[in-house]
Design an enzyme around this catalytic site. Structure first.
Site, short mmCIF file in Angstrom:
data_model
loop_
_atom_site.label_atom_id
_atom_site.label_comp_id
_atom_site.label_asym_id
_atom_site.label_seq_id
_atom_site.Cartn_x
_atom_site.Cartn_y
_atom_site.Cartn_z
N GLN A 72 -45.62 40.45 7.47
CA GLN A 72 -45.82 40.58 8.96
C GLN A 72 -47.14 39.98 9.47
OE1 GLN A 72 -44.03 41.47 11.72
NE2 GLN A 72 -42.13 41.61 10.62
N SER A 73 -47.82 39.19 8.78
CA SER A 73 -48.95 38.72 9.07
C SER A 73 -49.27 38.26 10.32
CB SER A 73 -49.31 37.48 8.28
OG SER A 73 -50.70 36.76 8.56
N ASN A 74 -50.23 39.24 11.06
CA ASN A 74 -50.50 38.61 12.27
C ASN A 74 -51.36 37.20 12.45
OD1 ASN A 74 -50.13 41.27 13.64
ND2 ASN A 74 -51.96 42.08 12.30
N GLY A 81 -48.91 37.90 4.55
CA GLY A 81 -48.31 38.88 4.18
C GLY A 81 -46.86 38.55 5.04
#
Length: 411
Positions: free
Chosen positions: A130-132, A128
């Site tokens: 804001q993928s960690n 996504g």
């Protein structure tokens, strides 16, 4: 004896610990050796030996990198309004290092070692906006001198716009990660495998040697990160002497963390009930997902027998209600533990909801909650959190100013 509230907090990362008890002095001493504490040990590639109880699994890694700060602490989490005699402890994988990469570090230690062993000069992954995981992969890649390509999924309205510099995106772009944007509709229609295959094909045609890492780092090789975490928890319990856990609770986003914990708990001495709180898909999806991951290791087990998946997605992945965000704020103010809004925040919210609604189910149980990190995701929620954040004020300096004037007049 090491106090309950600081299990292994005194020990350096990657320690091998032997406990010796002196009956005469009633004291405990420890012999400690460490790869990470040796100069040059951190970021090194080293041979890997699995726990004895996992040695019959397939795809046993030959090596891993030292990328994180392990073991991560376990301490009591003084949450309010728990059922009678219920204790909640927290394993701080949010402190695993690698620029706040949380649970992703454990998987990437094995995945990056495999990428280097295969002669890759770059890695590809997907997630996504804001993928960690994508940000963690970008960090890990630079640690081992690889380039990183990330495919990020965003809304149709924003797919042609500059994604900005908020949260995880800021770190990715500072690291020089190559970012390709796709819309949610395109992602749903094409799928992650086809997207990464397309980018891999283009990189191969350009003379690069890409290595593809699945979303969340969740594949059978990545599973070893949390199989190894179970060995770590075993060692911490042995050192504490008087703490045993009945339940392990963790957020479930791509399945790899909960699969490794569930498989490890079942095979090891832990025998702890593992709960995965789903933050995106429904429980049925994750039972199938975990099954595929443990089948890849030829475990011979049924996912329904080793893990309990519960729905915590609420409005949907990375979407929060005002109540959920208020919960994150209240827990931070009450306990000092800052939860991310996408994973651990939702899991803890649903855990405490269930404890409130079904107190007898939890009475007298010792619960270990695994904090998987994701702090940078909070920056994407600034607008929603602004009304909940603590107040501020201009400091009143009039008293000091008057005092100085008085002293000047006296002089």
């Amino acid at each position: 004896m090491v106090p309950n509230t600081s299990i292994l907090q005194l020990f350096s990362p990657h320690v091998t610990i032997r406990r010796r008890t002196s009956t005469a002095a009633n004291s405990v001493t420890f012999a400690v050796s460490s790869t990470a504490t040796q100069i040059g040990g951190f970021l090194s590639k080293k041979p890997y030996t699995p726990p004895s109880w996992a040695s019959d699994l397939s795809l046993v890694p030959s090596h891993n990198f030292t990328l994180g700060q392990f073991p991560t602490p376990i301490h009591k989490w003084n949450l309010p309004n728990l059922p009678k005699d219920t204790e909640v402890w927290i394993k701080r994988d949010d402190l695993a290092g690698m620029e706040l990469s949380g649970n992703k570090v454990r998987k990437l230690e094995f995945l990056m070692a495999d990428a280097v062993a295969q002669g890759a000069d770059c890695v590809i992954t997907v997630g996504g906006i804001q993928s960690n995981h994508c940000r963690a992969t970008a960090v890990a890649a630079k640690y081992v001198n690889l380039d990183c390509y990330v495919i990020l999924v965003t809304s149709k309205l924003l797919v042609d716009e500059d994604p900005g510099l908020v949260g995880n995106l800021l770190v990715e772009r500072l690291l020089g990660a190559h970012i390709d944007l796709v819309s949610k509709g395109e992602f749903s229609k094409i799928g992650s495998v086809a997207l990464t295959d397309l980018l891999k094909k283009r990189l191969l045609e350009g003379g690069r040697k890409p290595y593809v890492i699945s979303g969340g780092g969740s594949n059978s090789l990545g599973n070893w990160g949390y199989i190894e975490a179970v060995r770590e928890i075993e060692q911490q319990i042995k050192l504490s002497g008087n703490v045993q856990f009945d339940d392990i609770i963790v957020a479930c986003g791509s399945g790899g963390t909960v699969a490794g914990l569930a498989l490890g708990s079942h095979l090891s001495t832990l025998k702890t009930k593992v709960h995965g709180f789903s933050v995106c898909y429904n429980p049925g999806y994750f039972y199938d997902n975990v099954q595929g991951l443990i089948d890849g290791l030829q475990s011979g087990l049924n996912s329904h027998d080793i893990v309990w998946i519960e729905d915590a997605k609420g409005l949907g992945y990375a979407m929060n209600t005002a109540e959920e965000l208020k919960f994150v704020k209240d827990i931070a103010a009450a306990t000092g533990i800052v939860l991310d809004p996408v994973y651990s925040g939702k899991a803890a919210y649903r855990m405490l909801k269930d404890m409130a609604n079904n107190p007898t189910k939890w009475e007298g149980r010792k619960v270990l909650f695994v904090h998987t990190g994701g702090l940078l995701g909070l920056y994407d929620k600034v607008d929603q959190l602004s009304s909940l954040a603590g107040s501020w004020r201009r400091m009143d300096l009039q008293e000091l100013i008057h005092t100085k004037k008085a002293l000047t007049n006296v002089a």
